[in-house]
Design a protein around this motif. Sequence first.
Motif, mmCIF file in Angstrom:
data_model
loop_
_atom_site.group_PDB
_atom_site.id
_atom_site.type_symbol
_atom_site.label_atom_id
_atom_site.label_comp_id
_atom_site.label_asym_id
_atom_site.label_seq_id
_atom_site.Cartn_x
_atom_site.Cartn_y
_atom_site.Cartn_z
ATOM 1 N N MET A 327 0.836 -1.183 0.000
ATOM 2 C CA MET A 327 0.000 0.000 0.000
ATOM 3 C C MET A 327 0.882 1.249 0.000
ATOM 4 O O MET A 327 1.309 1.735 1.044
ATOM 5 C CB MET A 327 -0.917 -0.001 1.225
ATOM 6 N N ASN A 328 1.198 1.734 -1.185
ATOM 7 C CA ASN A 328 2.015 2.934 -1.312
ATOM 8 C C ASN A 328 1.534 3.728 -2.529
ATOM 9 O O ASN A 328 0.587 3.328 -3.210
ATOM 10 C CB ASN A 328 3.500 2.577 -1.437
ATOM 11 N N GLU A 329 2.203 4.847 -2.795
ATOM 12 C CA GLU A 329 1.741 5.720 -3.868
ATOM 13 C C GLU A 329 1.767 5.022 -5.226
ATOM 14 O O GLU A 329 0.881 5.221 -6.054
ATOM 15 C CB GLU A 329 2.594 6.994 -3.923
ATOM 16 N N ASN A 330 2.770 4.194 -5.469
ATOM 17 C CA ASN A 330 2.874 3.521 -6.770
ATOM 18 C C ASN A 330 1.687 2.605 -7.044
ATOM 19 O O ASN A 330 1.314 2.380 -8.199
ATOM 20 C CB ASN A 330 4.176 2.722 -6.853
ATOM 21 N N LEU A 331 1.105 2.043 -5.973
ATOM 22 C CA LEU A 331 -0.047 1.163 -6.146
ATOM 23 C C LEU A 331 -1.193 1.903 -6.819
ATOM 24 O O LEU A 331 -1.958 1.318 -7.599
ATOM 25 C CB LEU A 331 -0.508 0.621 -4.789
ATOM 26 N N PHE A 332 -1.314 3.197 -6.550
ATOM 27 C CA PHE A 332 -2.447 3.953 -7.034
ATOM 28 C C PHE A 332 -2.152 4.698 -8.340
ATOM 29 O O PHE A 332 -2.910 5.570 -8.748
ATOM 30 C CB PHE A 332 -2.922 4.918 -5.947
ATOM 31 N N ILE A 333 -1.050 4.336 -9.011
ATOM 32 C CA ILE A 333 -0.844 4.756 -10.397
ATOM 33 C C ILE A 333 -1.455 3.646 -11.246
ATOM 34 O O ILE A 333 -0.824 2.626 -11.507
ATOM 35 C CB ILE A 333 0.648 4.944 -10.713
ATOM 36 N N VAL A 334 -2.703 3.805 -11.634
ATOM 37 C CA VAL A 334 -3.469 2.677 -12.179
ATOM 38 C C VAL A 334 -3.573 2.688 -13.700
ATOM 39 O O VAL A 334 -4.077 1.726 -14.288
ATOM 40 C CB VAL A 334 -4.887 2.638 -11.562
ATOM 41 N N GLY A 335 -3.127 3.749 -14.359
ATOM 42 C CA GLY A 335 -3.151 3.761 -15.815
ATOM 43 C C GLY A 335 -4.522 4.046 -16.390
ATOM 44 O O GLY A 335 -5.526 4.155 -15.682
ATOM 45 N N VAL A 354 -9.817 -2.803 -0.117
ATOM 46 C CA VAL A 354 -9.408 -1.886 -1.178
ATOM 47 C C VAL A 354 -9.181 -2.700 -2.451
ATOM 48 O O VAL A 354 -8.343 -3.607 -2.472
ATOM 49 C CB VAL A 354 -8.115 -1.138 -0.807
ATOM 50 N N PHE A 355 -9.950 -2.398 -3.486
ATOM 51 C CA PHE A 355 -9.793 -3.064 -4.777
ATOM 52 C C PHE A 355 -9.084 -2.103 -5.733
ATOM 53 O O PHE A 355 -9.558 -0.987 -5.959
ATOM 54 C CB PHE A 355 -11.146 -3.442 -5.376
ATOM 55 N N VAL A 356 -7.965 -2.549 -6.281
ATOM 56 C CA VAL A 356 -7.208 -1.734 -7.239
ATOM 57 C C VAL A 356 -7.120 -2.477 -8.563
ATOM 58 O O VAL A 356 -6.630 -3.609 -8.611
ATOM 59 C CB VAL A 356 -5.788 -1.415 -6.727
ATOM 60 N N GLU A 357 -7.655 -1.876 -9.623
ATOM 61 C CA GLU A 357 -7.476 -2.409 -10.975
ATOM 62 C C GLU A 357 -6.409 -1.551 -11.639
ATOM 63 O O GLU A 357 -6.636 -0.387 -11.979
ATOM 64 C CB GLU A 357 -8.789 -2.377 -11.753
ATOM 65 N N GLN A 358 -5.225 -2.135 -11.809
ATOM 66 C CA GLN A 358 -4.049 -1.398 -12.247
ATOM 67 C C GLN A 358 -3.702 -1.801 -13.673
ATOM 68 O O GLN A 358 -3.418 -2.969 -13.944
ATOM 69 C CB GLN A 358 -2.889 -1.695 -11.294
ATOM 70 N N TYR A 359 -3.747 -0.842 -14.580
ATOM 71 C CA TYR A 359 -3.485 -1.124 -15.989
ATOM 72 C C TYR A 359 -2.129 -0.547 -16.403
ATOM 73 O O TYR A 359 -1.682 0.463 -15.867
ATOM 74 C CB TYR A 359 -4.573 -0.514 -16.876
ATOM 75 N N ARG A 360 -1.503 -1.214 -17.348
ATOM 76 C CA ARG A 360 -0.269 -0.728 -17.936
ATOM 77 C C ARG A 360 -0.435 -0.683 -19.461
ATOM 78 O O ARG A 360 -1.020 -1.598 -20.049
ATOM 79 C CB ARG A 360 0.913 -1.628 -17.553
ATOM 80 N N SER A 419 -4.289 -1.468 -23.027
ATOM 81 C CA SER A 419 -4.138 -1.336 -21.587
ATOM 82 C C SER A 419 -4.376 -2.701 -20.972
ATOM 83 O O SER A 419 -5.414 -3.332 -21.226
ATOM 84 C CB SER A 419 -5.142 -0.321 -21.028
ATOM 85 N N VAL A 420 -3.415 -3.163 -20.175
ATOM 86 C CA VAL A 420 -3.439 -4.531 -19.668
ATOM 87 C C VAL A 420 -3.509 -4.531 -18.145
ATOM 88 O O VAL A 420 -2.774 -3.807 -17.476
ATOM 89 C CB VAL A 420 -2.189 -5.319 -20.114
ATOM 90 N N CYS A 421 -4.407 -5.370 -17.626
ATOM 91 C CA CYS A 421 -4.523 -5.581 -16.183
ATOM 92 C C CYS A 421 -4.445 -7.081 -15.944
ATOM 93 O O CYS A 421 -5.261 -7.847 -16.460
ATOM 94 C CB CYS A 421 -5.853 -5.034 -15.678
ATOM 95 N N VAL A 445 8.084 3.090 -22.946
ATOM 96 C CA VAL A 445 6.864 3.130 -22.160
ATOM 97 C C VAL A 445 7.254 2.826 -20.731
ATOM 98 O O VAL A 445 7.791 1.760 -20.439
ATOM 99 C CB VAL A 445 5.837 2.074 -22.650
ATOM 100 N N ARG A 446 7.050 3.797 -19.838
ATOM 101 C CA ARG A 446 7.391 3.595 -18.442
ATOM 102 C C ARG A 446 6.139 3.426 -17.625
ATOM 103 O O ARG A 446 5.041 3.731 -18.072
ATOM 104 C CB ARG A 446 8.190 4.801 -17.921
ATOM 105 N N GLU A 447 6.297 2.924 -16.383
ATOM 106 C CA GLU A 447 5.157 2.664 -15.519
ATOM 107 C C GLU A 447 4.319 3.918 -15.295
ATOM 108 O O GLU A 447 3.126 3.856 -15.170
ATOM 109 C CB GLU A 447 5.629 2.126 -14.165
ATOM 110 N N ASP A 448 4.985 5.088 -15.214
ATOM 111 C CA ASP A 448 4.260 6.311 -14.900
ATOM 112 C C ASP A 448 4.144 7.254 -16.095
ATOM 113 O O ASP A 448 3.571 8.318 -16.008
ATOM 114 C CB ASP A 448 4.934 7.048 -13.740
#
Length: 458
Positions: A327-335, A354-360, A419-421, A445-448
Motif C-alpha cells: 500500500m504505497n503511492e505507486n499502487l495507485f498509479i493505475v493507468g 481496497v480493490f485496485v485495478e491497475q493497468y499498464r 491497456s493490460v490488467c 513506455v514507463r510505468e508512470d
Amino acid sequence: MKRVIFTLCIIAVFSLLATGAFAMPQETPAYLFDLQGYGVITEEQAGNLDVGMTRAEAAAVLNRLGRLRSAGAAGSDFKIADMSREDAAYGDVVLAVSSGFMELYSDQTFQPGREISGEEYMRAVIAAIGRKSFAQSADEKAVARQLGLLRWTGGERFRRGDALAMTAQALEARAVYTYVADGEVKYVENQTTVKESLVSHLEQFQKGSGIVTANNVTWIYSNVPDLRLDEVQIDGVTYCASDNDISQYVGQEVEFYSCLAQDGRRSIRAFRPTNKNHVTNIAGSDLISYQNQKLTYEDGGQKPREAEIPPQAVLIQNGKKVDSILMNENLFIVGRGGSVKLVDHTGDQKADVVFVEQYRDAVVQSVKEGTIRLKPGTSYHGENKVSIDLDNDEAKYAVYDPEGSPAELDDILEGDLISVCASGDQLYTRIYISRTQIQGSVDSVREDKVQICLLYTS
C-alpha cells in the motif's frame, strides 16, 4: 500521484480537502427482498415501482403467491379471444383464470396489457391465499382490511409498488386449508403463514447475513481456488449464485435467503447489500495522491475528497489479494482504464477492503496463440510480451474493444495501444484495446509515463 496522459506527467497538489468519502448504496426495500426470497417475484419484477402492473404480470405474481392452490389447475387449457398459445404470458393467464384468481371479460378476452386496478388486484390476492370463501362481495373489503391489504386508498393510479406491497402483506396471513365434511367444503385457518407454506417443501430454507468473502476470481481472506464460476462464499460458506449477481459484492455485507438445491449445494434465492456498506468507486483519472494512509481524489468537480485506508485493510490488486505492505503511492498509479474501489462494511468510515485495478499501456507487435508480443521499447512488468495460457482451465481473460464491448484476442492488431490488467499469477487478465494506433516506432513506455517517438492517430 502521477497521472498518465502519454507524454504528460501531471502532479496535482490540493490544500482543501472534503471529508465523508464513502457513498451509501440504495438499499432494496425489505418487502421486495422478502417477495424474492419466498419466490413470489423475480428480480426483474422488483424494478420500476411507479408504473402500473399489467394483468399479464399480475397473473404471474398471483400464480406464485397461490401456487399451492394453482397446482391443481395446471394443465388446463381453453380459448382466450385475444391471446394464443404462442404468447409468452399465455400459460400464466390460463393458470390464473383456471385457479379462480382472475377472470376473463364477458367477450372472453383477457386484455393482458391492460393495467390492473387496485380493486381487482385486491380480490385476486384474497383468492390466491385461499380467502375467497371468506370474502364474498359484501365483505371482501372487510377481509382485506383484516389482512392489512387496504394500503392503497384509491383515487390515484394503482402502481406496481402498490401491488407488490399488498402481495407482501398477504405473505403474513394465516394459510388456509380445505376439507370436506357432510358433503360440504370447509375452510380452516392453519397455524402457519402463507410465506411459511410457500417454502415448506424446501430443504434448509433460511435467512442470513454475512460478508461476501470470495467469488471464483477474488478472495479476501483464505485461498479458495476451486470455486466454480457460479459460486460465492459468504463468511467462508460456499453458495451457488447462478441466478443473481451477488459475485459483484465481494467485500460487502449482504442479507440473503438460501436453501439446499437439488444438486446438494446451498443456493442463494435473493440477496441485498445491507446499509452498513459504504462503497466509493474512483476512476483512475480522478486519483490525486496517497500518503499517511489517506487517499485523495477528485469527486465530480467538487473539492478534493479524502478517504482513510488503515493498515489492516485487505488489499486486492487486479483481482488477487496481496500483502498490504504494497500500500504505497505507486499502487495507485493505475493507468488508463484503471480504478479503485473502497469498501467499508463496518460503518466506521474507513476502508475495510481496497480493490485496485491497475493497468499498464503497451504497443502490440503481433498476436499468436495467446501470446501478445510487444514492440521494442515497450514492456509489461519487464516482459516484452503478455501471455495467456489458453490450455489452463483456471486462467481467465477478457478483451474489450474501444467501445467497451467484448472482443477476442484476434481483434488485437499490430500497432494497437492496449491497456493490460493482470493478476500476479497471470490467471486473471483484462485487456482494453485503445482507439489509438501507433504509426511509428516506440521510444519507451514507463510505468508512470508513455513516450512515443513518432506520430499516432486516434
